[in-house]
Scaffold this motif. Structure first.
Motif, PDB file in Angstrom:
ATOM      1  N   GLU A 270       0.812  -1.223   0.000  1.00 50.29           N
ATOM      2  CA  GLU A 270       0.000   0.000   0.000  1.00 50.29           C
ATOM      3  C   GLU A 270       0.839   1.265   0.000  1.00 50.29           C
ATOM      4  O   GLU A 270       0.358   2.320  -0.351  1.00 50.29           O
TER       5      GLU A 270
ATOM      6  N   TYR B 218      -0.384  -2.006  -5.036  1.00 53.71           N
ATOM      7  CA  TYR B 218      -0.658  -3.201  -5.820  1.00 53.71           C
ATOM      8  C   TYR B 218      -0.837  -4.402  -4.912  1.00 53.71           C
ATOM      9  O   TYR B 218      -0.506  -4.369  -3.733  1.00 53.71           O
TER      10      TYR B 218
ATOM     11  N   ARG C 292      -3.148  -3.461  -9.823  1.00 56.04           N
ATOM     12  CA  ARG C 292      -2.617  -2.162  -9.415  1.00 56.04           C
ATOM     13  C   ARG C 292      -3.770  -1.224  -9.118  1.00 56.04           C
ATOM     14  O   ARG C 292      -4.816  -1.309  -9.730  1.00 56.04           O
ATOM     15  N   CYS C 293      -3.530  -0.317  -8.195  1.00 55.62           N
ATOM     16  CA  CYS C 293      -4.578   0.620  -7.824  1.00 55.62           C
ATOM     17  C   CYS C 293      -4.000   2.026  -7.752  1.00 55.62           C
ATOM     18  O   CYS C 293      -3.056   2.276  -6.997  1.00 55.62           O
ATOM     19  N   SER C 294      -4.566   2.897  -8.519  1.00 50.30           N
ATOM     20  CA  SER C 294      -4.156   4.296  -8.499  1.00 50.30           C
ATOM     21  C   SER C 294      -4.607   4.948  -7.195  1.00 50.30           C
ATOM     22  O   SER C 294      -5.729   4.725  -6.740  1.00 50.30           O
TER      23      SER C 294
ATOM     24  N   LEU D 188      -8.844   5.751  -4.759  1.00 54.96           N
ATOM     25  CA  LEU D 188      -9.128   5.313  -3.393  1.00 54.96           C
ATOM     26  C   LEU D 188      -9.648   6.421  -2.482  1.00 54.96           C
ATOM     27  O   LEU D 188     -10.084   6.152  -1.382  1.00 54.96           O
TER      28      LEU D 188
ATOM     29  N   ARG E 176      -9.670   4.516   2.160  1.00 57.17           N
ATOM     30  CA  ARG E 176      -8.684   3.792   1.349  1.00 57.17           C
ATOM     31  C   ARG E 176      -8.495   2.376   1.861  1.00 57.17           C
ATOM     32  O   ARG E 176      -8.421   1.422   1.094  1.00 57.17           O
TER      33      ARG E 176
ATOM     34  N   MET F 230      -9.354  -0.972  -0.325  1.00 51.00           N
ATOM     35  CA  MET F 230      -8.316  -1.974  -0.594  1.00 51.00           C
ATOM     36  C   MET F 230      -8.731  -3.341  -0.047  1.00 51.00           C
ATOM     37  O   MET F 230      -8.493  -4.367  -0.681  1.00 51.00           O
TER      38      MET F 230
ATOM     39  N   LYS G 152     -11.301  -4.760  -2.435  1.00 50.57           N
ATOM     40  CA  LYS G 152     -10.640  -5.196  -3.669  1.00 50.57           C
ATOM     41  C   LYS G 152      -9.888  -6.497  -3.445  1.00 50.57           C
ATOM     42  O   LYS G 152      -9.881  -7.378  -4.302  1.00 50.57           O
TER      43      LYS G 152
END
Length: 117
Positions: free
Chosen positions: A28, A46, A64-66, A70, A77, A81, A84
């Protein structure tokens, strides 16, 4: 149009923390422990999720997470996460079982084709 990859398409088993540990590996923050299959230092959050079925590793899902996706609130956030991660685990469980079933069907087909009648 998609972005270029920052990860090798093919890599060694030991290059991924998720594969080495047999469980989800989430990064994170930029200071976290990164997988070696990333070709550049990640500037994104990611997760790597191993696909394990019937005791065999079938593959790995890398997501992957921008940070923009979030929100600003740390609690929000964290929750996003977590959700996800749960979704990724559910997806890899289904894909892993499907791949294991395909392998088993192919093995049975080959056995049946090779057996005398």
């Amino acid at each position: 149009m998609g972005r270029s990859l920052t990860s090798d398409r093919v890599f060694e088993y030991n290059d991924c923390w998720a594969l080495r540990q047999g469980k989800v590996h989430v990064v994170e923050e930029s200071g976290g422990v990164h997988c070696q299959h990333l070709t550049t230092a990640p500037t994104f959050r990611y997760m790597c999720v191993p696909m394990i079925a019937q005791g065999d590793v079938m593959g790995m899902l890398h997501l992957r997470c921008s940070p923009a996706g979030l929100g600003e609130n740390p609690e929000t956030r964290r929750k996003i996460m977590y959700l996800k991660q749960r979704l990724a685990i559910a997806i890899t469980d289904h894909i892993g079982l499907a791949l294991a079933n395909l392998n088993m069907r192919e093995t049975l087909r080959l056995m049946a084709a090779g057996s005398p009648q």
